[in-house]
Scaffold this motif. Structure first.
Motif: not given
Length: 342
Positions: A129-130, A133-134, A136-137, A149, A229, A231-232
């Motif tokens: 997930f880290q 998240h990277t 996605r950001i 992503i 989850n 959001d990806f």
């Protein structure tokens, strides 16, 4: 003969070259950096790193007539970069080896770059997930599109007609909708044009959505969404099935000045990254261009594509500039052309 093939680092004609054994030199010491990149697509520091990566998986030099690992890697890089006939690569003033030696070098370096220890390290989809998240950001910071992503698309890599008598994959299976033999190659890239997933094992007649439906990446994203989850997700064109983990354009085409219309505009803007990524891959490693045609069995051609993707990612990581004639090459190949900033 193709104009690109005729260009060698001394701007001489092939016919004017002395025999290779009398013209070999050390490009690491004799070539300026810019010319080295033009010829081999990597800078000298990255070249040394590539040698260190593949050397443990290559046959050591045993007798004086064996090629050094450095020379074998140079020969393979020149082939990937130019996509020219191997005899012309062999006549290059800074390689100077026979066509047979170049052929062996290409196969050996390709096999090394396809080793899981290299392939799965350089080409990797986010594994936790880290890392998700990277990615996605990065997309959000660059494009303001929350949740993305990666972007997905397929591209055709031309190959020579394979044998007709293969009962599992007959020759006709490799003829794509445009009428030439190819491998239909799936690419998923991030916001920096780095390729996170490549599938280079399907014949040209196979549809993009079939490749995706049989991709481990879909299983990964489906599992993530089943745990709540949401959001990806990836962005794909209308040829893919709409899923919560793979967003496609709104169909039919919405009216202007609607939220759906604005979504499609933003979707196309971001999704075009994978088209730019494809253009950069083929423009840098021109053995993948349609007019070059990989003269190998499909299994070997797939490994060459994988090797080029490994090198593409290493170039991205090391900020190697794209070829100066990238847009011209993409136009000739029929690839989406967008100015690329790295």
């Amino acid at each position: 003969m193709d104009d690109f093939i005729m260009q060698n680092i001394l701007n001489e004609n092939i016919e004017d070259l002395e025999p290779p054994s009398r013209r070999t030199g050390n490009p690491l010491t004799e070539l300026p950096e810019k010319q080295f990149i033009k010829l081999f697509r990597v800078n000298k520091r990255l070249f040394n790193y590539i040698v260190s990566l593949v050397e443990p998986y290559m046959r050591p030099k045993r007798i004086s007539t064996d090629l050094a690992v450095n020379t074998r890697v140079l020969a393979a890089l020149r082939f990937y970069a130019g996509g020219s006939y191997q005899a012309d690569v062999g006549y290059n003033a800074y390689i100077g080896v026979s066509q047979q030696s170049v052929s062996r070098s290409v196969r050996e370096v390709t096999e090394a770059l396809n080793r899981p220890e290299i392939l799965n390290t350089v080409i990797k989809f986010p594994r936790n997930f880290q890392e998700l998240h990277t990615k996605r950001i990065q997309f959000y910071n660059d494009f303001g599109f929350a949740g993305v992503i990666g972007c997905i698309d397929c591209t055709h890599i031309a190959i020579v007609p394979p044998p007709k008598n293969n009962p599992l994959l007959p020759e006709r299976a490799f003829v794509n909708r445009k009428g030439f033999h190819s491998i239909n190659c799936q690419l998923i890239c991030d916001s920096r044009l780095k390729i996170m997933n490549v599938v280079a094992s399907y014949p040209g007649s196979i549809h993009d959505s079939f490749i995706w439906n049989n991709s481990p990446v879909q299983d990964i994203l489906r599992g993530i969404h089943q745990t709540g989850n949401l959001d990806f997700f990836l962005l794909g064109d209308s040829g893919y099935p709409l899923r919560s983990w793979l967003l496609t354009p709104v169909q039919p085409e919405p009216q202007e000045n609607t939220s759906e219309y604005r979504f499609n505009i933003q979707h196309q803007r971001v999704r075009s990254l994978v088209e730019r990524c494809n253009g950069l891959l083929k423009g840098r490693f021109r053995c993948c261009l349609k007019d070059r045609v990989l003269h190998y069995r499909p299994e070997v051609a797939g490994k060459i594509i994988n090797a080029c993707v490994v090198l593409h990612n290493l170039c991205i990581e090391n900020n190697i500039p794209p070829p100066e004639d990238l847009e011209e090459i993409n136009i000739r190949d029929g690839t989406e052309v967008t100015r690329i900033s790295l």
